[in-house]
Design a protein around this motif. Structure first.
Motif, mmCIF file in Angstrom:
data_model
loop_
_atom_site.group_PDB
_atom_site.id
_atom_site.type_symbol
_atom_site.label_atom_id
_atom_site.label_comp_id
_atom_site.label_asym_id
_atom_site.label_seq_id
_atom_site.Cartn_x
_atom_site.Cartn_y
_atom_site.Cartn_z
ATOM 1 N N ARG A 143 0.768 -1.228 -0.044
ATOM 2 C CA ARG A 143 -0.060 -0.064 -0.156
ATOM 3 C C ARG A 143 1.064 1.271 0.191
ATOM 4 N NH1 ARG A 143 -5.065 -1.060 4.133
ATOM 5 N NH2 ARG A 143 -6.190 -2.436 2.836
ATOM 6 N N GLY A 144 2.007 1.357 0.800
ATOM 7 C CA GLY A 144 2.842 2.400 0.746
ATOM 8 C C GLY A 144 3.492 2.667 -0.671
ATOM 9 N N GLY A 159 -4.624 13.866 -5.749
ATOM 10 C CA GLY A 159 -4.755 13.205 -6.843
ATOM 11 C C GLY A 159 -4.618 11.484 -6.587
ATOM 12 N N ALA A 160 -3.674 11.251 -5.907
ATOM 13 C CA ALA A 160 -3.469 9.964 -5.306
ATOM 14 C C ALA A 160 -4.631 9.231 -4.899
ATOM 15 C CB ALA A 160 -2.207 9.480 -4.469
ATOM 16 N N ALA A 161 -5.300 9.874 -3.881
ATOM 17 C CA ALA A 161 -6.528 9.444 -3.350
ATOM 18 C C ALA A 161 -7.764 9.157 -4.275
ATOM 19 C CB ALA A 161 -7.010 10.696 -2.105
ATOM 20 N N SER A 162 -7.891 10.168 -5.012
ATOM 21 C CA SER A 162 -8.835 9.985 -6.148
ATOM 22 C C SER A 162 -8.614 8.719 -6.969
ATOM 23 C CB SER A 162 -9.112 11.170 -7.020
ATOM 24 O OG SER A 162 -9.413 12.232 -6.471
ATOM 25 N N ALA A 210 -6.377 9.199 4.517
ATOM 26 C CA ALA A 210 -5.694 7.852 4.308
ATOM 27 C C ALA A 210 -4.439 7.639 3.533
ATOM 28 C CB ALA A 210 -6.562 6.886 3.784
ATOM 29 N N VAL A 211 -4.374 8.577 2.398
ATOM 30 C CA VAL A 211 -3.101 8.542 1.562
ATOM 31 C C VAL A 211 -1.942 9.175 2.636
ATOM 32 C CG1 VAL A 211 -2.015 9.774 -0.419
ATOM 33 C CG2 VAL A 211 -4.237 8.712 -0.480
ATOM 34 N N ALA A 233 3.134 8.782 5.277
ATOM 35 C CA ALA A 233 3.893 8.930 6.342
ATOM 36 C C ALA A 233 4.569 7.409 6.939
ATOM 37 C CB ALA A 233 3.022 9.386 7.712
ATOM 38 N N ALA A 234 3.630 6.465 6.787
ATOM 39 C CA ALA A 234 4.123 5.056 7.273
ATOM 40 C C ALA A 234 5.201 4.643 6.449
ATOM 41 C CB ALA A 234 3.109 4.169 7.310
ATOM 42 N N ALA A 235 5.191 4.980 4.932
ATOM 43 C CA ALA A 235 6.029 4.577 3.799
ATOM 44 C C ALA A 235 7.265 5.465 4.025
ATOM 45 C CB ALA A 235 5.259 4.337 2.522
ATOM 46 N N GLY A 236 7.205 6.362 4.563
ATOM 47 C CA GLY A 236 8.340 7.223 4.616
ATOM 48 C C GLY A 236 8.808 7.985 3.241
#
Length: 197
Positions: free
Chosen positions: A138-139, A154-157, A165-166, A171-174
């Motif tokens: 997901r990251g 844009g990524a969320a769409s 959520a994006v 943030a989790a993916a750094g």
């Protein structure tokens, strides 16, 4: 001519399927001096002279986590041959030494060459590899969309989730730290190659 020779060997190849064809396909768009090609067994090699290309190749290889990566920095004999595996020179010897060392090194990657800049480059790659290793699928999905030039909105769409959520996935993916790490590796590669490129 100063270049980077990447000699890459599949990790634990005896217990898995041949991943070389997929790796070569993933590297097909990376600008090279001599194209990546299988050398022997589960090993392949390529010659690069542009720092951004080195970074692109390393990110693809680190992302899969299936490779021992040897980075040889230095001179090669000119004129260059038509195939990477036919080349000669100190950078090739350094890449061979590096891939051997990579098998028992952090993140299975080593850099060998002359000068202090090569050790700094290797250190930065280890830190970048540690960051990339924590990314989930997901990251990576968000990171890939951001690399395409999309904003978080844009990524969320595109994904069909909220912007919040994006942001959490990013943030989790750094993602921000990963961009800085990639810039640092590119800068240190340029330095190791002798400056302007």
């Amino acid at each position: 001519m100063d270049v980077v020779v990447l000699t890459v060997d599949q990790d634990e190849s005896r217990s898995g399927s041949d991943q070389v064809p997929a790796a070569l396909a993933s590297l097909a768009d990376v600008p090279v001096r001599l194209a990546f090609e299988r050398t022997v067994g589960d090993e392949f090699q390529g010659v690069l002279d542009q720092p951004a290309a080195v970074v692109s190749a390393l990110e693809a290889l680190l992302r899969s986590g299936e490779w021992n990566i040897g980075i040889g920095v230095g001179q090669v004999e000119t004129p260059l041959p038509d195939q990477a595996r036919a080349g000669r020179g100190p950078a090739y010897l350094s890449a061979r030494e590096a891939v051997t060392r990579a098998k028992s090194s952090p993140w299975h990657v080593r850099a060998v060459g002359e000068g202090d800049g090569v050790r700094a480059l290797e250190s930065a790659i280890w830190l970048w590899a540690a960051l990339l290793a924590r990314r989930t699928p997901r990251g990576w999905e968000v990171a890939d969309l951001v690399d395409e030039g999309l904003t978080y909105d844009g990524a969320a769409s595109r994904i069909g989730i909220s912007q919040s959520a994006v942001s959490q996935r990013a943030a989790a993916a750094g993602i921000a730290e990963g961009r800085r790490a990639r810039e640092l590796v590119e800068y240190l590669t340029r330095t190791a190659l002798g400056g302007e490129r």
